[in-house]
Design an enzyme around this catalytic site. Structure first.
Site, PDB file in Angstrom:
ATOM      1  N   HIS A 190       0.609  -1.021  -0.065  1.00 19.58           N
ATOM      2  CA  HIS A 190      -0.045   0.147   0.059  1.00 19.58           C
ATOM      3  C   HIS A 190       0.827   1.261   0.192  1.00 19.58           C
ATOM      4  CE1 HIS A 190      -3.218   2.865   1.054  1.00 19.58           C
ATOM      5  NE2 HIS A 190      -3.928   1.864   0.570  1.00 19.58           N
TER       6      HIS A 190
ATOM      7  N   ASP B 188      -7.788  -5.079  -0.195  1.00 15.77           N
ATOM      8  CA  ASP B 188      -8.584  -5.910  -1.172  1.00 15.77           C
ATOM      9  C   ASP B 188      -8.010  -7.447  -1.264  1.00 15.77           C
ATOM     10  OD1 ASP B 188     -10.041  -4.075  -2.638  1.00 15.77           O
ATOM     11  OD2 ASP B 188      -7.883  -3.076  -3.360  1.00 15.77           O
TER      12      ASP B 188
HETATM   13  N1  CMC Z   1       4.061  -7.614  -4.944  1.00 13.92           N
HETATM   14  C1  CMC Z   1       5.355  -7.508  -5.184  1.00 13.92           C
HETATM   15  N2  CMC Z   1       6.082  -6.576  -4.772  1.00 13.92           N
HETATM   16  C2  CMC Z   1       5.613  -5.454  -4.484  1.00 13.92           C
HETATM   17  C3  CMC Z   1       4.257  -5.320  -4.219  1.00 13.92           C
HETATM   18  C4  CMC Z   1       3.455  -6.494  -4.406  1.00 13.92           C
HETATM   19  N3  CMC Z   1       2.135  -6.639  -4.407  1.00 13.92           N
HETATM   20  N4  CMC Z   1       3.907  -4.101  -4.009  1.00 13.92           N
HETATM   21  C5  CMC Z   1       5.101  -3.296  -4.127  1.00 13.92           C
HETATM   22  N5  CMC Z   1       6.030  -4.454  -4.463  1.00 13.92           N
HETATM   23  C6  CMC Z   1       7.611  -3.855  -4.598  1.00 13.92           C
HETATM   24  C7  CMC Z   1       7.840  -2.910  -5.613  1.00 13.92           C
HETATM   25  O1  CMC Z   1       8.326  -3.826  -6.794  1.00 13.92           O
HETATM   26  C8  CMC Z   1       9.027  -2.262  -5.041  1.00 13.92           C
HETATM   27  O2  CMC Z   1      10.238  -2.863  -5.158  1.00 13.92           O
HETATM   28  P1  CMC Z   1      11.612  -2.370  -5.389  1.00 13.92           P
HETATM   29  O3  CMC Z   1      11.820  -1.016  -4.218  1.00 13.92           O
HETATM   30  O4  CMC Z   1      12.590  -3.499  -5.315  1.00 13.92           O
HETATM   31  O5  CMC Z   1      11.521  -1.493  -6.558  1.00 13.92           O
HETATM   32  C9  CMC Z   1       8.497  -1.850  -3.713  1.00 13.92           C
HETATM   33  O6  CMC Z   1       7.705  -2.938  -3.355  1.00 13.92           O
HETATM   34  C10 CMC Z   1       7.721  -0.533  -3.535  1.00 13.92           C
HETATM   35  O7  CMC Z   1       6.625  -0.525  -4.344  1.00 13.92           O
HETATM   36  P2  CMC Z   1       6.064   0.606  -5.215  1.00 13.92           P
HETATM   37  O8  CMC Z   1       5.316   0.182  -6.513  1.00 13.92           O
HETATM   38  O9  CMC Z   1       7.038   1.573  -5.508  1.00 13.92           O
HETATM   39  O10 CMC Z   1       5.109   1.150  -4.126  1.00 13.92           O
HETATM   40  P3  CMC Z   1       3.809   2.165  -4.460  1.00 13.92           P
HETATM   41  O11 CMC Z   1       3.583   2.849  -3.097  1.00 13.92           O
HETATM   42  O12 CMC Z   1       4.125   2.839  -5.439  1.00 13.92           O
HETATM   43  O13 CMC Z   1       2.768   0.913  -4.818  1.00 13.92           O
HETATM   44  C11 CMC Z   1       0.687  -0.387  -4.670  1.00 13.92           C
HETATM   45  C12 CMC Z   1       1.661   0.617  -3.786  1.00 13.92           C
HETATM   46  C13 CMC Z   1      -0.234  -0.782  -3.872  1.00 13.92           C
HETATM   47  C14 CMC Z   1       0.262   0.095  -6.030  1.00 13.92           C
HETATM   48  C15 CMC Z   1       1.753  -1.505  -4.816  1.00 13.92           C
HETATM   49  O14 CMC Z   1       2.176  -2.155  -3.582  1.00 13.92           O
HETATM   50  C16 CMC Z   1       0.956  -2.774  -5.514  1.00 13.92           C
HETATM   51  O15 CMC Z   1       0.966  -2.753  -6.671  1.00 13.92           O
HETATM   52  N6  CMC Z   1       0.292  -3.507  -4.995  1.00 13.92           N
HETATM   53  C17 CMC Z   1      -0.528  -4.819  -5.635  1.00 13.92           C
HETATM   54  C18 CMC Z   1      -1.975  -3.922  -6.276  1.00 13.92           C
HETATM   55  C19 CMC Z   1      -3.092  -3.790  -4.953  1.00 13.92           C
HETATM   56  O16 CMC Z   1      -3.091  -4.770  -4.235  1.00 13.92           O
HETATM   57  N7  CMC Z   1      -3.481  -2.797  -4.983  1.00 13.92           N
HETATM   58  C20 CMC Z   1      -4.440  -2.290  -3.936  1.00 13.92           C
HETATM   59  C21 CMC Z   1      -4.422  -1.208  -3.263  1.00 13.92           C
HETATM   60  S1  CMC Z   1      -5.482  -1.203  -1.637  1.00 13.92           S
HETATM   61  C22 CMC Z   1      -6.824  -0.721  -2.383  1.00 13.92           C
HETATM   62  C23 CMC Z   1      -6.642   0.832  -2.565  1.00 13.92           C
HETATM   63  O17 CMC Z   1      -6.832   1.713  -1.958  1.00 13.92           O
HETATM   64  O18 CMC Z   1      -6.901   1.211  -4.002  1.00 13.92           O
END
Ligand code: CMC
Length: 428
Positions: free
Chosen positions: A307, A364
Site C-alpha cells: 500500500h 482488497d
Molecule cells: N508484490 C510484489 N512486490 C511489490 C508489491 C506486490 N504487491 N507491491 C510493491 N512491491 C515492491 C515493488 O516492486 C517495489 O520494489 P523495489 O523497491 O525493489 O523496486 C517496492 O515494493 C515498492 O513498491 P512501489 O510500487 O514503489 O510502491 P507504491 O507505493 O508505488 O505502490 C501499490 C503501492 C499498492 C500500487 C503496490 O503495492 C501494488 O502494486 N500492490 C498490488 C496491487 C494492489 O493490491 N492494489 C490495491 C491497493 S489497496 C486498495 C486501494 O486503496 O486502492
C-alpha cells in the site's frame, strides 16, 4: 509553532511556511516557492506531496490508524451502518435520529431512475465491464438533471444531487450486472435497507422469490463502511481535481469510478481472486508464486499486498480477515481459496522481500473472498468498492468546493526536444 523550514539553492536561502494538522502532521508549504526561486518541486506519483488540507479522514500508515471524522474505523464497522457513515463523512457529524431518518427517507425517495436510462444501458454490449457501464450511467445523470451542471447552485440543490447519486448508484450497479447477464432488470424499493435492496435488485429472478439473508446484507454493509473513504487516494484525488474545474459532482464522480477501476487501485479485489484461482489451478504452490512476485523480470505482483501509505498493517484488512471467517462460517461456505489466501499471507509475512519493503495484505486481499461467499460475481467486486467509496468522493468533492480550492494544475519538468523547424513531409 517552532518548526522552521529553509531551502538553500546555490547559496541562497528561502524560508518556507510550515503547516501543522490536528494530528501533528507537518508540511512545508511550497505554494509560493516558484515565484521566489524560479524552481518547482518534483514528486512522481505525488508520493510525498499533500494536495489539500482536509477534515474528513485521518490515517497514519505507520501506526495502522484510520478514522472517519475522528471515529476509529473498527468502531464504525462494528456499530454503525453504511448510510450513517455516509452522513458522517458528508456532513461532518453523526446524525441524530431525526437527521438520520430524513437522510434515509430522502435517499429512498430517489432510488428509481429515469426509464430512458435503460436505452443507454441497452446500447452496451453484454461484454461491457460493469465499471465502465457504472461510470457512464453516473455521468448520464448530468443529462437527466442538467441543473447539476451549474457551479453556482445553492447547497440545498447540491444536497439534492447528493441524495440522488447515493440513491441511484445501487440501481445502476444492479442494472449493469443484469445487463451483463442478459436478464431483465429489477426495480428498487423491495427493502428499505440499502444493501438488502441492492442485493435484491441483483439476484431476484422473474417468477422466483428472493429473500436477502440479514447476515449477507450486514456483511456487505460492513464492507461498504470499510471502503467509504481513504483520504487523497488515486480516485479521490481524481474526483477533487476534476471537480476543481467546476465540473459537476456527477461528472467528477464518474471520473473517480474510472480511476478506481485500475488493478493497482480498486480493481485489485478482482485481480486478487483471479490470482488465487490461478494459484489453485496451478496446484496451490504458493512458494512458486511468491518467487514470481519477487522476480524483477516478471511483471507479476502479489495482488492485495502493499500500500502507498500503510507500511505496518492496513487496519481495514485486519477487520476484513476476521469478517471473512465469520461470513463463511455463517453461510456454511467452504472456500479453498481462503486457505490459499491465508497460506500466502503467512509465507509473505515471513519473507525478507516483503518485510524489507513493508508489504502487508491490504483491504482488497480478503474482501474478494467475502464477496464470493455472498454470491457476488468477480466482475462486480470493484463496483461494490465504488458504491462504498461514493460517500467519501462526495465528501471530498464538497469540501473542495466549500473551501473554494483553486483548479488543480501540477507543473512538470520538460525533457523533450528543444525548438526545431518544421520540415515539409516530402522533404523528410
Ligand atoms: N508484490 C510484489 N512486490 C511489490 C508489491 C506486490 N504487491 N507491491 C510493491 N512491491 C515492491 C515493488 O516492486 C517495489 O520494489 P523495489 O523497491 O525493489 O523496486 C517496492 O515494493 C515498492 O513498491 P512501489 O510500487 O514503489 O510502491 P507504491 O507505493 O508505488 O505502490 C501499490 C503501492 C499498492 C500500487 C503496490 O503495492 C501494488 O502494486 N500492490 C498490488 C496491487 C494492489 O493490491 N492494489 C490495491 C491497493 S489497496 C486498495 C486501494 O486503496 O486502492
Amino acid at each position: 509553532m517552532s518548526i522552521k523550514a529553509e531551502i538553500k539553492v546555490n547559496g541562497k536561502s528561502y524560508e518556507l511556511p510550515v503547516v501543522e494538522g490536528t494530528e501533528n502532521e507537518i508540511a512545508i508549504d511550497i505554494g509560493n516557492f516558484r515565484s521566489a526561486s524560479g524552481l518547482i518541486t518534483l514528486d512522481f506519483g505525488f508520493k510525498n506531496t499533500g494536495s489539500t488540507k482536509s477534515a474528513i479522514t485521518f490515517l497514519d500508515g505507520e501506526k495502522g490508524i484510520l478514522r472517519y471524522r475522528g471515529y476509529p474505523i473498527d468502531q464504525l464497522a462494528e456499530k454503525s451502518s453504511f448510510l450513517e457513515v455516509a452522513y458522517l463523512l458528508i456532513y461532518g457529524k453523526l446524525p441524530d435520529i431525526n437527521e438520520y431518518n430524513n437522510f434515509h427517507d430522502a435517499i429512498y425517495e430517489h432510488t428509481l431512475v429515469h426509464e430512458d436510462i435503460k436505452k443507454i444501458l441497452d446500447g452496451f454490449p453484454s461484454t461491457a465491464h460493469p465499471m465502465g457501464v457504472l461510470s457512464s450511467l453516473i455521468c448520464s445523470l448530468t443529462a437527466f438533471y442538467p441543473e447539476s451542471l451549474d457551479p453556482n447552485r445553492s447547497w440545498d440543490e447540491v444536497n439534492l444531487s447528493i441524495n440522488r447519486i447515493i440513491a441511484k448508484i445501487t440501481t445502476f450497479a444492479a442494472w449493469a450486472y443484469k445487463h451483463q447477464q442478459g436478464h431483465p432488470v429489477n426495480y428498487p424499493g423491495k427493502y428499505d435497507d440499502y444493501t438488502a435492496d441492492l442485493l435484491h435488485m441483483m439476484f431476484k429472478f422473474p417468477g422466483k422469490e428472493y429473500e436477502v439473508q440479514p447476515v449477507v446484507s450486514r456483511a456487505l454493509d460492513k464492507l461498504l463502511i470499510l471502503h467509504a473513504d481513504h483520504e487523497q487516494n488515486c480516485s479521490t484525488s481524481t474526483v477533487r481535481i476534476v471537480g476543481s474545474s467546476h465540473a459537476s459532482m456527477y461528472a467528477s464522480i464518474s471520473a473517480g469510478i474510472n480511476a478506481l477501476w485500475g488493478p493497482l487501485h480498486g480493481g485489485a479485489n478482482q485481480a486478487v481472486i483471479e490470482m488465487l484461482e490461478a494459484i489453485k489451478t496451478d496446484g496451490g504452490d504458493t512458494d512458486k508464486w511468491m518467487a514470481k512476485a519477487k522476480d524483477k523480470d516478471d511483471p507479476f505482483r502479489l495482488m492485495g499486498f502493499g500500500h502507498r501509505v500503510y507500511k505496518n498493517f492496513d487496519p481495514r484488512a485486519k477487520i476484513i480477515k476476521v469478517a471473512a471467517d465469520e461470513v463463511l462460517e455463517a453461510l456454511g461456505v467452504d472456500d479453498p481459496i481462503l486457505d490459499i489466501a491465508k497460506g500466502l499471507e503467512e509465507v509473505a509475512l515471513r519473507d525478507d522481500y516483503f518485510i524489507e519493503r513493508k508489504l502487508y495484505p491490504n483491504v482488497d486481499f480478503y474482501s474478494g473472498i467475502i464477496y464470493r461467499a455472498l454470491g457476488i460475481p468477480v466482475e462486480m467486486f470493484t463496483v461494490m468498492f465504488a458504491i462504498g467509496r461514493l460517500p467519501g468522493w462526495i465528501a471530498q468533492w464538497k469540501e473542495m468546493r466549500e473551501n473554494k480550492e483553486p483548479i488543480g494544475r501540477p507543473r512538470q519538468i520538460y525533457i523533450g526536444e528543444n525548438e526545431r523547424d518544421y520540415v515539409a513531409i516530402e522533404q523528410r
